[in-house]
Design an enzyme around this catalytic site. Structure first.
Site, PDB file in Angstrom:
ATOM      1  N   ASN A  79       0.792  -1.229   0.000  1.00  0.00           N
ATOM      2  CA  ASN A  79       0.000   0.000   0.000  1.00  0.00           C
ATOM      3  C   ASN A  79       0.826   1.282   0.000  1.00  0.00           C
ATOM      4  O   ASN A  79       0.470   2.244  -0.684  1.00  0.00           O
ATOM      5  CB  ASN A  79      -0.929  -0.003   1.220  1.00  0.00           C
ATOM      6  CG  ASN A  79      -1.940  -1.118   1.173  1.00  0.00           C
ATOM      7  OD1 ASN A  79      -2.828  -1.139   0.340  1.00  0.00           O
ATOM      8  ND2 ASN A  79      -1.791  -2.089   2.075  1.00  0.00           N
ATOM      9  N   TYR A 138       6.234   1.917   8.824  1.00  0.00           N
ATOM     10  CA  TYR A 138       5.311   2.921   8.290  1.00  0.00           C
ATOM     11  C   TYR A 138       6.045   4.242   8.043  1.00  0.00           C
ATOM     12  O   TYR A 138       5.964   4.822   6.951  1.00  0.00           O
ATOM     13  CB  TYR A 138       4.164   3.114   9.276  1.00  0.00           C
ATOM     14  CG  TYR A 138       3.316   4.338   9.037  1.00  0.00           C
ATOM     15  CD1 TYR A 138       2.465   4.421   7.939  1.00  0.00           C
ATOM     16  CD2 TYR A 138       3.360   5.418   9.919  1.00  0.00           C
ATOM     17  CE1 TYR A 138       1.683   5.549   7.719  1.00  0.00           C
ATOM     18  CE2 TYR A 138       2.579   6.544   9.715  1.00  0.00           C
ATOM     19  CZ  TYR A 138       1.750   6.609   8.616  1.00  0.00           C
ATOM     20  OH  TYR A 138       0.986   7.718   8.402  1.00  0.00           O
ATOM     21  N   LYS A 142       7.014   6.274   4.361  1.00  0.00           N
ATOM     22  CA  LYS A 142       6.689   7.663   4.025  1.00  0.00           C
ATOM     23  C   LYS A 142       7.951   8.461   3.697  1.00  0.00           C
ATOM     24  O   LYS A 142       7.925   9.360   2.837  1.00  0.00           O
ATOM     25  CB  LYS A 142       5.930   8.310   5.180  1.00  0.00           C
ATOM     26  CG  LYS A 142       4.552   7.715   5.425  1.00  0.00           C
ATOM     27  CD  LYS A 142       3.609   7.957   4.263  1.00  0.00           C
ATOM     28  CE  LYS A 142       2.190   7.531   4.597  1.00  0.00           C
ATOM     29  NZ  LYS A 142       1.225   7.887   3.539  1.00  0.00           N
TER      30      LYS A 142
END
Length: 248
Positions: A79, A138, A142
């Site tokens: 994702n 995570y 980013k």
């Protein structure tokens, strides 16, 4: 301006719709449908499906991805890495001028370890020059997104503009207030300030790559918002400290 909003049905997407719903010609994209708004249901890990939606837009606001700090690598890869690449590369192919990327404070949150005293006193403040120090897979995903965006702007020339927003804590409509912790107050971003920040990014003059922090005008914030004030006219209206004595 025609704007594609990915991850449109999440917390930030609904904040944008609540406050900017009539300001732009939106296309809402999400992995699931919504009863509140017409939504293009697309899995961003499917590159062909993504390319079929991006074409014809002037800007992309990319929120889609797994937002969980403890997300497993399999989800982060699908994702936040592959999915993000698919959207950004489709924007390049379509000649999209502007790309606004929902990065995260977790890109630099690794710096918080060992500085529990300095941060609340304002002796350490993160700004656009602070090197990434992710606290999670995570956060690392980013950070990758920021780097890839810079590469596309500076090496491919498309999109012409890429704004990475290191966003703090945005909550749902029923809980639009900071969590009652020191970090919760420092990183809070109200829904209306969040929408204003996106709006300023879409309306800003010029091009290039920039990093901005997405927090409200919190008295004890740990990051700089003056860069966003100067560059794009961000003028947050809310302050987390106003909630310290308020009932929840």
């Amino acid at each position: 301006m025609r704007v594609l909003l990915t991850g449109a049905n999440g917390r930030i997407g609904t904040a944008i719709d609540d406050h900017l719903g009539t300001e732009y010609d939106w296309t809402y994209l999400d992995r699931s449908d919504s009863r509140e708004r017409e939504t293009r249901v697309v899995d961003i890990a499917d590159g062909d499906a993504v390319r079929g939606v991006v074409d014809g837009h002037d800007a992309v606001v990319h929120l889609a991805g797994d937002p969980a700090v403890d997300a497993p690598w399999s989800s982060v890869l699908r994702n936040n890495v592959v999915g993000f690449y698919n959207v950004l590369d489709a924007a390049r192919e379509a000649g999209v001028d502007r790309f606004v990327f929902a990065s995260t404070n977790h890109v630099v949150a690794g710096w918080e370890a060992g500085h529990a005293d300095e941060l609340p006193r304002g002796e350490l403040c993160f700004d656009s020059t602070t090197p990434p120090r992710p606290d999670s897979l995570y956060g690392a995903s980013k950070s990758f997104g920021e780097d890839l965006g810079r590469y596309y702007v500076e090496r491919t020339g498309s999109p012409r503009t890429f704004f990475a927003l290191r966003i703090g804590g945005v909550h749902d409509r029923e809980h639009d207030h900071p969590w009652d912790t020191t970090r919760g107050y420092a990183w809070w971003l109200s829904r209306r300030d969040c929408a204003q920040l996106i709006d300023r990014c879409l309306r800003a003059d010029g091009g290039g790559f920039e990093v901005f922090y997405g927090v409200s005008d919190n008295e004890q914030r740990w990051c700089d918002i003056e860069h966003a004030r100067r560059m794009i006219g961000y003028d947050p209206r809310d302050d987390a400290d106003d909630w310290r004595e308020s009932p929840r």
